[in-house]
Design a protein around this motif. Sequence first.
Motif, PDB file in Angstrom:
ATOM      1  N   PHE A  12       0.822  -1.209   0.000  1.00 14.35           N
ATOM      2  CA  PHE A  12       0.000   0.000   0.000  1.00 14.35           C
ATOM      3  C   PHE A  12       0.860   1.265   0.000  1.00 14.35           C
ATOM      4  CE2 PHE A  12      -3.342  -2.958   1.275  1.00 14.35           C
ATOM      5  CZ  PHE A  12      -4.391  -2.491   0.498  1.00 14.35           C
ATOM      6  N   ALA A  13       2.077   1.186   0.528  1.00 11.00           N
ATOM      7  CA  ALA A  13       2.983   2.330   0.450  1.00 11.00           C
ATOM      8  C   ALA A  13       3.341   2.624  -1.005  1.00 11.00           C
ATOM      9  CB  ALA A  13       4.251   2.060   1.258  1.00 11.00           C
ATOM     10  N   ALA A  36      -7.886   5.045   1.177  1.00  8.51           N
ATOM     11  CA  ALA A  36      -9.117   4.510   1.761  1.00  8.51           C
ATOM     12  C   ALA A  36      -8.797   3.430   2.788  1.00  8.51           C
ATOM     13  CB  ALA A  36     -10.010   3.942   0.659  1.00  8.51           C
ATOM     14  N   TYR A  37      -7.868   2.551   2.436  1.00 11.51           N
ATOM     15  CA  TYR A  37      -7.456   1.483   3.367  1.00 11.51           C
ATOM     16  C   TYR A  37      -6.900   2.068   4.655  1.00 11.51           C
ATOM     17  CZ  TYR A  37      -4.043  -1.822   5.309  1.00 11.51           C
ATOM     18  OH  TYR A  37      -3.281  -2.593   6.147  1.00 11.51           O
ATOM     19  N   ARG A  56      -7.422   3.424  10.457  1.00 11.74           N
ATOM     20  CA  ARG A  56      -7.243   4.440  11.497  1.00 11.74           C
ATOM     21  C   ARG A  56      -8.565   4.869  12.117  1.00 11.74           C
ATOM     22  NH1 ARG A  56      -2.673   8.702   9.176  1.00 11.74           N
ATOM     23  NH2 ARG A  56      -0.847   7.394   9.635  1.00 11.74           N
ATOM     24  N   GLY A  57      -9.647   4.748  11.363  1.00 12.16           N
ATOM     25  CA  GLY A  57     -10.938   5.244  11.828  1.00 12.16           C
ATOM     26  C   GLY A  57     -11.789   4.241  12.570  1.00 12.16           C
ATOM     27  N   THR A  58     -11.338   2.987  12.644  1.00 11.27           N
ATOM     28  CA  THR A  58     -12.122   1.959  13.347  1.00 11.27           C
ATOM     29  C   THR A  58     -11.259   1.268  14.406  1.00 11.27           C
ATOM     30  OG1 THR A  58     -11.535   0.339  11.632  1.00 11.27           O
ATOM     31  CG2 THR A  58     -13.609   1.516  11.369  1.00 11.27           C
ATOM     32  N   PRO A  59     -11.852   0.842  15.514  1.00  9.38           N
ATOM     33  CA  PRO A  59     -11.087   0.183  16.580  1.00  9.38           C
ATOM     34  C   PRO A  59     -10.522  -1.167  16.126  1.00  9.38           C
ATOM     35  CG  PRO A  59     -13.216   0.934  17.382  1.00  9.38           C
ATOM     36  CD  PRO A  59     -13.259   1.047  15.886  1.00  9.38           C
ATOM     37  N   LEU A  60      -9.376  -1.510  16.655  1.00  8.67           N
ATOM     38  CA  LEU A  60      -8.745  -2.776  16.308  1.00  8.67           C
ATOM     39  C   LEU A  60      -9.617  -3.965  16.684  1.00  8.67           C
ATOM     40  CD1 LEU A  60      -6.461  -4.610  15.399  1.00  8.67           C
ATOM     41  CD2 LEU A  60      -5.280  -4.133  17.564  1.00  8.67           C
ATOM     42  N   ASN A 119      -1.960  -3.375  11.417  1.00 10.57           N
ATOM     43  CA  ASN A 119      -0.587  -2.872  11.435  1.00 10.57           C
ATOM     44  C   ASN A 119      -0.100  -2.490  10.049  1.00 10.57           C
ATOM     45  OD1 ASN A 119       0.303  -3.087  14.276  1.00 10.57           O
ATOM     46  ND2 ASN A 119      -0.124  -5.258  14.007  1.00 10.57           N
ATOM     47  N   GLY A 120      -0.648  -3.154   9.023  1.00 15.38           N
ATOM     48  CA  GLY A 120      -0.233  -2.858   7.663  1.00 15.38           C
ATOM     49  C   GLY A 120      -0.441  -1.403   7.290  1.00 15.38           C
ATOM     50  N   ALA A 121      -1.503  -0.791   7.789  1.00 17.59           N
ATOM     51  CA  ALA A 121      -1.778   0.607   7.460  1.00 17.59           C
ATOM     52  C   ALA A 121      -0.710   1.527   8.048  1.00 17.59           C
ATOM     53  CB  ALA A 121      -3.156   1.004   7.983  1.00 17.59           C
ATOM     54  N   TYR A 122      -0.324   1.260   9.291  1.00 18.94           N
ATOM     55  CA  TYR A 122       0.691   2.096   9.932  1.00 18.94           C
ATOM     56  C   TYR A 122       2.068   1.839   9.329  1.00 18.94           C
ATOM     57  CZ  TYR A 122      -2.973   3.129  13.272  1.00 18.94           C
ATOM     58  OH  TYR A 122      -4.143   3.562  13.839  1.00 18.94           O
ATOM     59  N   ILE A 123       2.335   0.594   8.988  1.00 18.15           N
ATOM     60  CA  ILE A 123       3.606   0.269   8.339  1.00 18.15           C
ATOM     61  C   ILE A 123       3.662   0.891   6.945  1.00 18.15           C
ATOM     62  CG2 ILE A 123       4.971  -1.637   7.397  1.00 18.15           C
ATOM     63  CD1 ILE A 123       4.123  -3.300   9.795  1.00 18.15           C
ATOM     64  N   ALA A 124       2.520   0.976   6.270  1.00 17.33           N
ATOM     65  CA  ALA A 124       2.472   1.621   4.956  1.00 17.33           C
ATOM     66  C   ALA A 124       2.923   3.072   5.055  1.00 17.33           C
ATOM     67  CB  ALA A 124       1.059   1.543   4.386  1.00 17.33           C
TER      68      ALA A 124
END
Length: 227
Positions: free
Chosen positions: A48-49, A65-66, A71-75, A106-111
């Motif tokens: 995604f990066a 969007a991903y 980020r907008g929903t709880p884990l 975690n993929g979103a933050y790693i992206a």
Amino acid sequence: MYLQFISFWGGFWEALVNSRELFFEASQLTLALTAVSIFIAIFVGLFFALLKISNIKPLEWVANAYIYIVRGTPLIVQIFVFYYGLTNVWMISGFWSVSLGLAFHNGAYIAEIFRGSIQSIGKGQTEAGRSLGMSQALTMRRIILPQAFRRALPPLGNQFIIGLKDSSLAAFIGVSEIFAVATTQGANTFDYMTWLLVSAVYYLILVFLLTLVVSLIEKKMAVSGDE
């Protein structure tokens, strides 16, 4: 008050010693959850990066969007969606539901970590690769990504630690990791505080070990980069 304090800590040390085999097995499961989820999340994040820094707007929109959804929903909601959603399609264990949920999260933050690291590399590096006859993809793989990964390692280490602690949410779908074992023991003995402190000791040990491993990798990569 003093006698109560002595009695509490005496019970804590007794619980810590007597439950070592039980929590050792739970620690192995916690490490497995963390390792599998982070391994998958690295590839998800890198994918995604690359979408986000591409010049193709629809791909950039997909990546945005991903990241926004994560980020907008709880884990815990994301884990439950994977657990209950995937089991409607095919049978999947709690371990893999949590692993995929953590990887998705975690993929979103790693992206974003990878994106920042890649964009921090000077454009001259890309131009140098292209001048040597490399394609854009080959330049990215051989020149940009190795440098970006080195720069990304410190924030990645922090994300790994966050992922390890987030694995405690696996308890809510019946996976017997550290937190689940602690709450079960607390329910059996009506002494939640003692067992939560025992679980805290094991989390601290695992975080210390993971921090040590990341530090060793950072030093190794720093040395190889100087050479």
